[in-house]
Design an enzyme around this catalytic site. Structure first.
Site, PDB file in Angstrom:
ATOM      1  N   ASP A  44       0.850  -1.189   0.000  1.00 55.62           N
ATOM      2  CA  ASP A  44       0.000   0.000   0.000  1.00 55.62           C
ATOM      3  C   ASP A  44       0.887   1.241   0.000  1.00 55.62           C
ATOM      4  O   ASP A  44       2.004   1.214  -0.530  1.00 55.62           O
ATOM      5  CB  ASP A  44      -0.924  -0.042   1.228  1.00 55.62           C
ATOM      6  CG  ASP A  44      -2.289   0.557   0.938  1.00 55.62           C
ATOM      7  OD1 ASP A  44      -2.368   1.786   0.744  1.00 55.62           O
ATOM      8  OD2 ASP A  44      -3.276  -0.191   0.915  1.00 55.62           O
TER       9      ASP A  44
ATOM     10  N   HIS B 228      -3.701   5.979   3.669  1.00 54.59           N
ATOM     11  CA  HIS B 228      -4.465   4.815   3.205  1.00 54.59           C
ATOM     12  C   HIS B 228      -3.875   3.519   3.753  1.00 54.59           C
ATOM     13  O   HIS B 228      -4.591   2.663   4.298  1.00 54.59           O
ATOM     14  CB  HIS B 228      -4.480   4.805   1.674  1.00 54.59           C
ATOM     15  CG  HIS B 228      -5.371   3.767   1.074  1.00 54.59           C
ATOM     16  ND1 HIS B 228      -4.954   2.486   0.812  1.00 54.59           N
ATOM     17  CD2 HIS B 228      -6.666   3.834   0.662  1.00 54.59           C
ATOM     18  CE1 HIS B 228      -5.949   1.794   0.270  1.00 54.59           C
ATOM     19  NE2 HIS B 228      -7.009   2.594   0.159  1.00 54.59           N
TER      20      HIS B 228
ATOM     21  N   ASN C 218     -13.692   0.197  -6.572  1.00 54.81           N
ATOM     22  CA  ASN C 218     -14.813   1.045  -6.133  1.00 54.81           C
ATOM     23  C   ASN C 218     -15.540   1.761  -7.268  1.00 54.81           C
ATOM     24  O   ASN C 218     -16.077   2.835  -7.083  1.00 54.81           O
ATOM     25  CB  ASN C 218     -14.296   2.103  -5.149  1.00 54.81           C
ATOM     26  CG  ASN C 218     -13.696   1.487  -3.901  1.00 54.81           C
ATOM     27  OD1 ASN C 218     -14.098   0.405  -3.488  1.00 54.81           O
ATOM     28  ND2 ASN C 218     -12.726   2.166  -3.313  1.00 54.81           N
TER      29      ASN C 218
ATOM     30  N   ALA D 188      -7.294  -8.158  -8.530  1.00 55.14           N
ATOM     31  CA  ALA D 188      -8.317  -9.064  -7.989  1.00 55.14           C
ATOM     32  C   ALA D 188      -8.917  -9.952  -9.066  1.00 55.14           C
ATOM     33  O   ALA D 188      -9.249 -11.119  -8.821  1.00 55.14           O
ATOM     34  CB  ALA D 188      -9.402  -8.247  -7.300  1.00 55.14           C
TER      35      ALA D 188
ATOM     36  N   TYR E 138      -7.581 -11.371 -11.457  1.00 52.18           N
ATOM     37  CA  TYR E 138      -6.751 -12.532 -11.766  1.00 52.18           C
ATOM     38  C   TYR E 138      -7.141 -13.759 -10.937  1.00 52.18           C
ATOM     39  O   TYR E 138      -6.669 -14.875 -11.211  1.00 52.18           O
ATOM     40  CB  TYR E 138      -5.274 -12.217 -11.517  1.00 52.18           C
ATOM     41  CG  TYR E 138      -4.620 -11.371 -12.587  1.00 52.18           C
ATOM     42  CD1 TYR E 138      -4.705 -11.712 -13.927  1.00 52.18           C
ATOM     43  CD2 TYR E 138      -3.886 -10.240 -12.233  1.00 52.18           C
ATOM     44  CE1 TYR E 138      -4.090 -10.941 -14.903  1.00 52.18           C
ATOM     45  CE2 TYR E 138      -3.262  -9.466 -13.196  1.00 52.18           C
ATOM     46  CZ  TYR E 138      -3.373  -9.812 -14.527  1.00 52.18           C
ATOM     47  OH  TYR E 138      -2.764  -9.053 -15.487  1.00 52.18           O
TER      48      TYR E 138
ATOM     49  N   SER F  47     -11.147  -1.249  -0.316  1.00 50.64           N
ATOM     50  CA  SER F  47      -9.833  -1.238   0.351  1.00 50.64           C
ATOM     51  C   SER F  47      -9.973  -1.556   1.830  1.00 50.64           C
ATOM     52  O   SER F  47      -9.043  -2.073   2.452  1.00 50.64           O
ATOM     53  CB  SER F  47      -9.179   0.140   0.201  1.00 50.64           C
ATOM     54  OG  SER F  47      -8.638   0.311  -1.079  1.00 50.64           O
TER      55      SER F  47
END
Length: 625
Positions: free
Chosen positions: A46, A80, A169, A179, A181, A240
């Site tokens: 991140d 984040h 989102n 994701a 994959y 997230s």
């Protein structure tokens, strides 16, 4: 690549919803089992993380920086990554909130700049670094708008890493990359795509759906979750935020069963998820809402390894009989805790001691207790149904309370007589014996040899599952006496000694045992009116005086998940002595009807010294047709 740019910070002072994610996942079920994430390293790919935040004290590694920002550390300048790290593993210290896996070790890997952007090469290097540091699971709360070269991703998956990735989102029908994959065959089920739901478990308006990754997608809360921030705490929404909850759940499962592979942990979470939306796997919620409570429970039948019967389900009950005292002691010492493996090879322990029952006396047994120990009879052949120990002078036969008995008396010479007998209780036992008696005046004495055969029982103990018994054959020598001490008054007594060869169940093997049973009665006729009978009986039911059992059980697994066996030897002799004092009164109402009352006091039931005394009463009405 960028973080989920539509995660929505909202500062708040109330902690009403603190740890809402952990509660929604029912993570407390893992905590009760001691699973906190300890021993599991979680990589947070991140914007980095604020290493100095008190919620991470002692559990955050230095990490590394692969972003475009200068410097070697993974210090977060965005917020984040710090928020994501807190949802995974903020401390459970009573301050504000805690992460799902609050005992996990956190590895911050900065692959996004303080502006929240990066590229696939940064992620590739970050993944390789996380794998080299021994991370089991990587949380990837970032997305790319298109496919990218998955070589590094495939490499860490081949090395055994689990990837948990936010779906994105944008409210799209399919997750974004990486994701998306998850549906690829090379992912081996080790990529979990995560969509976000609100407090009502409805898909969040902003969340991408499971789409073509539905078979490898989980849902988790992602709306208004409080977690750590650069200057304290903040509330955010987004996939997230949902992804680190799933990451924390994976760390909890792994921490409880360290030998599980990444694919196994993922499949456990998929299999145990709570179905949402359309029945079964669907294009919105995928496999459903991650459910830690169910994930910590067995999947399929739990099978244990036994010494004699191979794999067996970890079930079993044991009721009644002369084994009660010894098995009660074994249960109190924890020697009936049996481990087994579920469909994923996870070990679970079941305390079979909780299935031990000191069975209360049935109504028929109450009436049998207060019948005389030897019948006052002059008939030559007798066929009756009732207590075998009341109809035959063998105290060991007290377990046959509802038997059909056939006996004969063959007079010999000078007061001697010979008596063969057979008793059958089809669902429990059978007995065959011969007696030799001598009578002179009002007194009769004798001895009997009996073979007692029990069906799936041992000295009155019946079991199921791991306690399932085979056949048991007991050779019994009985001594008996009776005397008419006054008109209508009969005193009788018997004592029997039994020897039972060894047998066993899948859980234990029993050596040869010796046992003793005693019964004495006094019966008076015509007490209050003609034809009534008052009886008083004292009895010690079968009690083992010598013998041992070898309990061999699986107690757990080693570091590789291989069964660990343990063997304990216990003595079978009772530590207490059950005594039964019975009182019975039978009064005829007419030529064909009668009423009988029975009352029994049991001291140390089951020969268990610590067992509280019991009192039982029964009333029955009898009619002949």
């Amino acid at each position: 690549l960028h973080n989920n740019r539509h995660s929505f910070p909202t500062r708040r002072s109330s902690d009403l919803l603190a740890s809402a994610g952990a509660r929604a996942l029912q993570a407390s079920a893992a905590y009760r089992l001691g699973a906190t994430g300890a021993g599991v390293t979680v990589a947070i790919l991140d914007t980095g993380a604020q290493a100095g935040h008190p919620e991470f004290a002692g559990r955050m590694l230095p990490g590394a920086n692969f972003s475009s920002d200068a410097g070697a550390t993974a210090q977060d300048g965005h917020g984040h990554g710090t928020h994501v790290a807190g949802l995974v593993g903020a401390a459970r210290d009573g301050v504000r909130m805690h992460g799902v896996a609050f005992g996990a070790t956190l590895l911050p890997v900065k692959v996004l700049s303080n502006a929240g952007s990066g590229d696939s090469s940064m992620v590739d290097r970050g993944l390789s670094y996380a794998a080299a540091q021994g991370a089991f699971v990587a949380n990837v709360s970032l997305v790319a708008s298109g496919a990218f070269d998955p070589t590094a991703l495939r490499s860490v998956i081949d090395g055994g890493m689990l990837i948990v990735a936010a779906a994105g989102n944008q409210g799209l029908a399919h997750p974004e990359w990486p994701a998306r994959y998850a549906s690829q065959s090379w992912a081996r089920g080790q990529i979990i795509a995560v969509v976000a739901v609100d407090a009502n478990n409805t898909i969040a308006w902003f969340s991408n759906r499971a789409g073509d990754a539905r078979d490898y997608t989980l849902a988790a809360p992602g709306v208004s979750l409080e977690s750590t921030a650069l200057d304290g705490y903040v509330t955010r929404s987004g996939t997230s935020m949902a992804a680190p909850l799933v990451t924390g759940a994976a760390a909890l499962v792994k921490s409880r069963w360290q030998y599980l592979t990444a694919a196994q942990v993922a499949e456990i979470l998929f299999t145990t998820a709570t179905d949402l939306g359309e029945p079964g796997t669907d294009a919105v919620y995928g496999r459903g809402l991650v459910n830690v409570e169910r994930a910590m429970q067995p999947v399929g039948t739990v099978q244990t390894q036994t010494a004699s019967a191979g794999q067996q389900p970890v079930t079993g009950t044991l009721s009644g009989g002369a084994l009660t005292s010894a098995i009660s002691r074994a249960a109190a010492d924890g020697r009936l805790k049996v481990a087994g493996l579920d469909a994923f090879g996870r070990d679970f322990s079941v305390d079979l001691g909780r299935q031990l029952r000191v069975r209360p006396l049935l109504a028929e047994e109450l009436f049998a207790v207060v019948q005389p120990a030897a019948p006052d009879r002059d008939d030559v052949v007798r066929l009756e149904r009732g207590s075998a120990s009341a109809l035959l002078p063998v105290a060991h036969l007290g377990l046959m309370h509802d038997a059909t008995t056939l006996s004969a008396r063959v007079p010999l010479v000078r007061g001697w007589s010979f008596a063969p007998s057979v008793a059958v209780q089809s669902d429990r036992a059978s007995a065959a014996g011969i007696s030799l008696a001598y009578a002179t005046g009002p007194v009769s004495v004798g001895a009997t040899l009996t073979r007692l055969s029990e069906h799936r029982a041992y000295l009155g103990a019946t079991g199921s599952g791991l306690f399932s018994m085979g056949e048991a054959a007991t050779r019994v020598l009985g001594l008996f006496a009776s005397a008419r001490v006054a008109p209508g008054r009969l005193a009788s007594a018997s004592v029997s000694f039994g020897t039972t060869p060894g047998t066993g169940s899948p859980l234990m093997s029993l050596s040869s045992t010796t046992s003793v049973a005693v019964k004495a009665s006094l019966q008076q006729r015509d007490v209050l009116r003609m034809g009534d009978v008052l009886g008083v009986t004292i009895e010690q039911p079968m009690r083992i005086v010598s013998g041992a059992a070898q309990i061999t059980r699986m107690t757990g697994v080693d570091a590789d998940g291989t069964a660990v066996m343990s063997s304990d030897r216990i003595g079978l002799a009772g530590d207490g002595r059950e005594m039964r004092l019975g009182l019975s009164y039978r009064v005829p109402l007419s030529r064909t009807t009668a009423v009988q009352l029975a009352a029994v006091h049991r001291r140390q039931p089951g020969h268990v010294a610590s067992a509280p005394a019991e009192n039982a009463f029964a009333l029955r009405y009898q009619a002949r047709f």
